[in-house]
Design an enzyme around this catalytic site. Sequence first.
Site, PDB file in Angstrom:
ATOM      1  N   HIS A 147       0.805  -1.215   0.000  1.00 60.99           N
ATOM      2  CA  HIS A 147       0.000   0.000   0.000  1.00 60.99           C
ATOM      3  C   HIS A 147       0.844   1.274   0.000  1.00 60.99           C
ATOM      4  O   HIS A 147       0.340   2.356  -0.276  1.00 60.99           O
ATOM      5  CB  HIS A 147      -0.997  -0.002   1.172  1.00 60.99           C
ATOM      6  CG  HIS A 147      -0.385   0.250   2.520  1.00 60.99           C
ATOM      7  ND1 HIS A 147      -0.027  -0.762   3.386  1.00 60.99           N
ATOM      8  CD2 HIS A 147      -0.085   1.406   3.162  1.00 60.99           C
ATOM      9  CE1 HIS A 147       0.456  -0.239   4.498  1.00 60.99           C
ATOM     10  NE2 HIS A 147       0.434   1.070   4.390  1.00 60.99           N
ATOM     11  N   ASP A 170       0.328  -7.667   1.451  1.00 54.34           N
ATOM     12  CA  ASP A 170       0.755  -6.276   1.613  1.00 54.34           C
ATOM     13  C   ASP A 170       2.278  -6.153   1.592  1.00 54.34           C
ATOM     14  O   ASP A 170       2.878  -5.456   2.418  1.00 54.34           O
ATOM     15  CB  ASP A 170       0.194  -5.689   2.906  1.00 54.34           C
ATOM     16  CG  ASP A 170       0.237  -4.161   2.898  1.00 54.34           C
ATOM     17  OD1 ASP A 170       0.344  -3.571   1.804  1.00 54.34           O
ATOM     18  OD2 ASP A 170       0.175  -3.552   3.983  1.00 54.34           O
ATOM     19  N   GLY A 203       3.251   6.581   7.891  1.00 59.85           N
ATOM     20  CA  GLY A 203       4.624   6.839   7.462  1.00 59.85           C
ATOM     21  C   GLY A 203       5.578   5.765   7.936  1.00 59.85           C
ATOM     22  O   GLY A 203       6.634   5.538   7.341  1.00 59.85           O
ATOM     23  N   ASN A 204       5.214   5.068   9.044  1.00 57.89           N
ATOM     24  CA  ASN A 204       6.013   3.933   9.520  1.00 57.89           C
ATOM     25  C   ASN A 204       5.817   2.690   8.658  1.00 57.89           C
ATOM     26  O   ASN A 204       6.614   1.745   8.753  1.00 57.89           O
ATOM     27  CB  ASN A 204       5.647   3.573  10.956  1.00 57.89           C
ATOM     28  CG  ASN A 204       6.355   4.412  11.986  1.00 57.89           C
ATOM     29  OD1 ASN A 204       5.736   5.063  12.813  1.00 57.89           O
ATOM     30  ND2 ASN A 204       7.670   4.417  11.944  1.00 57.89           N
ATOM     31  N   SER A 205       4.760   2.664   7.853  1.00 51.33           N
ATOM     32  CA  SER A 205       4.476   1.487   7.041  1.00 51.33           C
ATOM     33  C   SER A 205       5.667   1.111   6.174  1.00 51.33           C
ATOM     34  O   SER A 205       6.223   1.951   5.463  1.00 51.33           O
ATOM     35  CB  SER A 205       3.262   1.742   6.147  1.00 51.33           C
ATOM     36  OG  SER A 205       2.081   1.764   6.887  1.00 51.33           O
ATOM     37  N   GLY A 231      -7.178  -9.302 -23.131  1.00 49.09           N
ATOM     38  CA  GLY A 231      -8.280  -9.814 -23.935  1.00 49.09           C
ATOM     39  C   GLY A 231      -9.340 -10.549 -23.152  1.00 49.09           C
ATOM     40  O   GLY A 231      -9.886 -11.550 -23.633  1.00 49.09           O
TER      41      GLY A 231
END
Length: 436
Positions: free
Chosen positions: A164, A194, A277-279, A340
């Site tokens: 994310h 994630d 922001g720590n992610s 397709g």
Amino acid sequence: MENQYSYYEQGSTDANGYYQGYHTDQNSTGGRPPKRKKRIPKLLTVVGCGILFGIVASATFLSVNVFGSRLLGIRLTGNLRETKTLESAKNNTASLTTSAGTVTSDVSAIVENAMPSVVSITNMSIQQVQNFFGQIGTQELQSSGSGIIVAQNDSELLIVTNNHVVEGSDTLTVTFHDNSSLEADIKGTDSTNDIAVIAVPVDSISDETMDSIAIATLGDSTELKVGEPAIAIGNALGYGQSVTTGIISAMERQIAGSDSDDNSVKLIQTDAAINPGNSGGALLNANGQVIGINSAKLAANEVEGMGYAIPISDVSDIITNLMNQKTKTKVADAEKGYLGIQGLDVTAETTQRFNMPAGVYVSEALKGTGAEKAGITKGNIITALNGTTIDSMEALQKELQYYKAGETVEVTIQVPAENGEYTEKVVEVVLMKQPD
């Protein structure tokens, strides 16, 4: 004159026939009454016994203390405020001491060694927005995250982060420990867990920056114990690298509504503060090893002291797979490849209700397209493209923006079987040019 002698009369009896033993004449001038024995007062007896008991008890206590200290390593002491070094902390980098139940910890040495392996990530994306009058326009959005340098190959420096953090990016910028910034490209993503890996070309990194950064040491998250120290490092609120400390609060947490809700990966819970922001940043143990990848996305505003991290050991194989993928660079819209198919999202609710894999349900494979020629048919579920997890049509379209028409990609599909189960199959699809 009176009789002056005392006499002994053996065997004499009185008038009633009782034996008298010996007899002393009391009327004689030389007779004396028998002396009475002197008795010790009761108070003195009690006091003496108390003193004797105290002497014996003191001697016993001293003997046990000396014997236990010298032979058994046991010391009896009444000083409850004695300071001692924890035996378990002697081999750790952090210095832990206890005094009257108070624990102090100095993690500066750990942070100094680990900080060069953690980076800040800035995601610049262009999104369509609708104004008050219903007009559609575009807006540039900026978000912040963190990453961990985990490897280097001949041409790239490889950084792991959360999916994310890089999702929907048009430009990714990595800021290193020396505050230098460079653009990065995506190697691979796994939205289900994630996880994402991004790459910075080595030839774009200066020698000074290379000297200031380091590759992180990965630990074993399966060996974690509840209560042991935890250190979180990351780009909190986009202000730059910062450090928080705490403990491992719980293991194998499964958070309802998270991306990992339907996945086997369970999470580490910690009370070390993990903020936006720590992610993608590092959760470290007391030896400075990375034991988890922080995820602020799983935090809730109404609670405190409950942060979560993805256990590094549970996703190590996924990270390795993503690192070995081809680095993705976006192609021009006119050159973008076309699979397709027409499809629908298989949501988490559909997955649970009908026991279907998460991905894209193929409602139709268009005739003459690469998908049809590769054997993809109605009812198949697309779950990956070149190893990158696909869980929605949006994810599929975003992944296709890295491939040109004419390129061959590997598409992972789930094929329904007669018993209601699905079997996995990988097919090669030659992408076509996007039709007008």
